[in-house]
Design an enzyme around this catalytic site. Sequence first.
Site, PDB file in Angstrom:
ATOM      1  N   CYS A   1     -77.264  38.977  24.785  1.00  0.00           N
ATOM      2  CA  CYS A   1     -78.274  38.003  24.391  1.00  0.00           C
ATOM      3  C   CYS A   1     -79.014  37.423  25.614  1.00  0.00           C
ATOM      4  O   CYS A   1     -79.782  38.153  26.236  1.00  0.00           O
ATOM      5  CB  CYS A   1     -77.644  36.935  23.508  1.00  0.00           C
TER       6      CYS A   1
ATOM      7  N   HIS B   1     -74.083  39.177  19.661  1.00  0.00           N
ATOM      8  CA  HIS B   1     -72.883  38.581  20.270  1.00  0.00           C
ATOM      9  C   HIS B   1     -71.601  39.179  19.691  1.00  0.00           C
ATOM     10  O   HIS B   1     -71.005  38.575  18.786  1.00  0.00           O
ATOM     11  CB  HIS B   1     -72.848  37.077  19.968  1.00  0.00           C
TER      12      HIS B   1
ATOM     13  N   GLU C   1     -68.778  38.975  20.895  1.00  0.00           N
ATOM     14  CA  GLU C   1     -67.671  38.042  21.197  1.00  0.00           C
ATOM     15  C   GLU C   1     -67.549  36.939  20.146  1.00  0.00           C
ATOM     16  O   GLU C   1     -66.587  36.192  20.149  1.00  0.00           O
ATOM     17  CB  GLU C   1     -67.850  37.459  22.614  1.00  0.00           C
TER      18      GLU C   1
HETATM   19  N1  GLN Z   1     -82.813  32.211  23.161  1.00  0.00           N
HETATM   20  C1  GLN Z   1     -81.978  32.317  24.323  1.00  0.00           C
HETATM   21  C2  GLN Z   1     -82.805  32.645  25.568  1.00  0.00           C
HETATM   22  O1  GLN Z   1     -83.967  32.838  25.491  1.00  0.00           O
HETATM   23  C3  GLN Z   1     -80.892  33.361  24.135  1.00  0.00           C
HETATM   24  C4  GLN Z   1     -79.974  32.937  23.028  1.00  0.00           C
HETATM   25  C5  GLN Z   1     -78.564  33.416  23.160  1.00  0.00           C
HETATM   26  O2  GLN Z   1     -78.112  33.846  24.221  1.00  0.00           O
HETATM   27  N2  GLN Z   1     -77.822  33.309  22.077  1.00  0.00           N
HETATM   28  O3  GLN Z   1     -82.294  32.684  26.626  1.00  0.00           O
END
Ligand code: GLN
Length: 193
Positions: free
Chosen positions: A80, A172, A174
């Site tokens: 992410c 994710h 995890e």
């Molecule tokens: N929206 C976040 C970003 O731009 C990422 C979100 C996340 O890691 N769950 O960094």
Amino acid sequence: MLKIGVLDIQGGVAEHISMLERLSDVEPVKVKTKDDIDRIDALIIPGGESTAIGKLLMDFNLLDPLMHKIQSGLPTWGTCAGMILLAKKISNHPKTFLNVMDIQVRRNAYGNQLDSFRTSLKLPAISKHEIPMVFIRAPYVENVEKDVKVLAKIDDIIIACEQKNLLATSFHPELTDDISFHTYFVENIVKRQ
Ligand code: GLN
């Protein structure tokens, strides 16, 4: 024992550590300093807020050492926000962070209406079972250069890919019980470098 670090600056660190504890031959390590970076065999950059993690990496003078270590082959997986930190292009952000992976990502790509969601996907290359996936204000990959291997798509949009020592996922693993992406990282990225 493989020492696998989790970048411990901001975001979902404990969840990745718990997943790594389930794998044999792996010692999970929290990574906060340059010395920690020099001691690990591989690294996970967790989800969180990419701009916050990027800023703190700069403030702690970790951005350049980490970038060099990854460029010289440290197996690294970004989940992410971690994916955003690895990317060489971010469509809707003026600057990049670690700038190491030949992918173009879009932050918060699913917009406000579908901000966070769960789904599951069958990915025979990763697991025999359907893999549950949690997306939280997730990025996705808009473009990849030719030596990036696409591992998963949803509706034709890339949500997981790898390039040499690098793995990136929009979602994710995890935050689920499913260990298959952690296993894939260790067996197919870390042990093959
Ligand atoms: N929206 C976040 C970003 O731009 C990422 C979100 C996340 O890691 N769950 O960094």
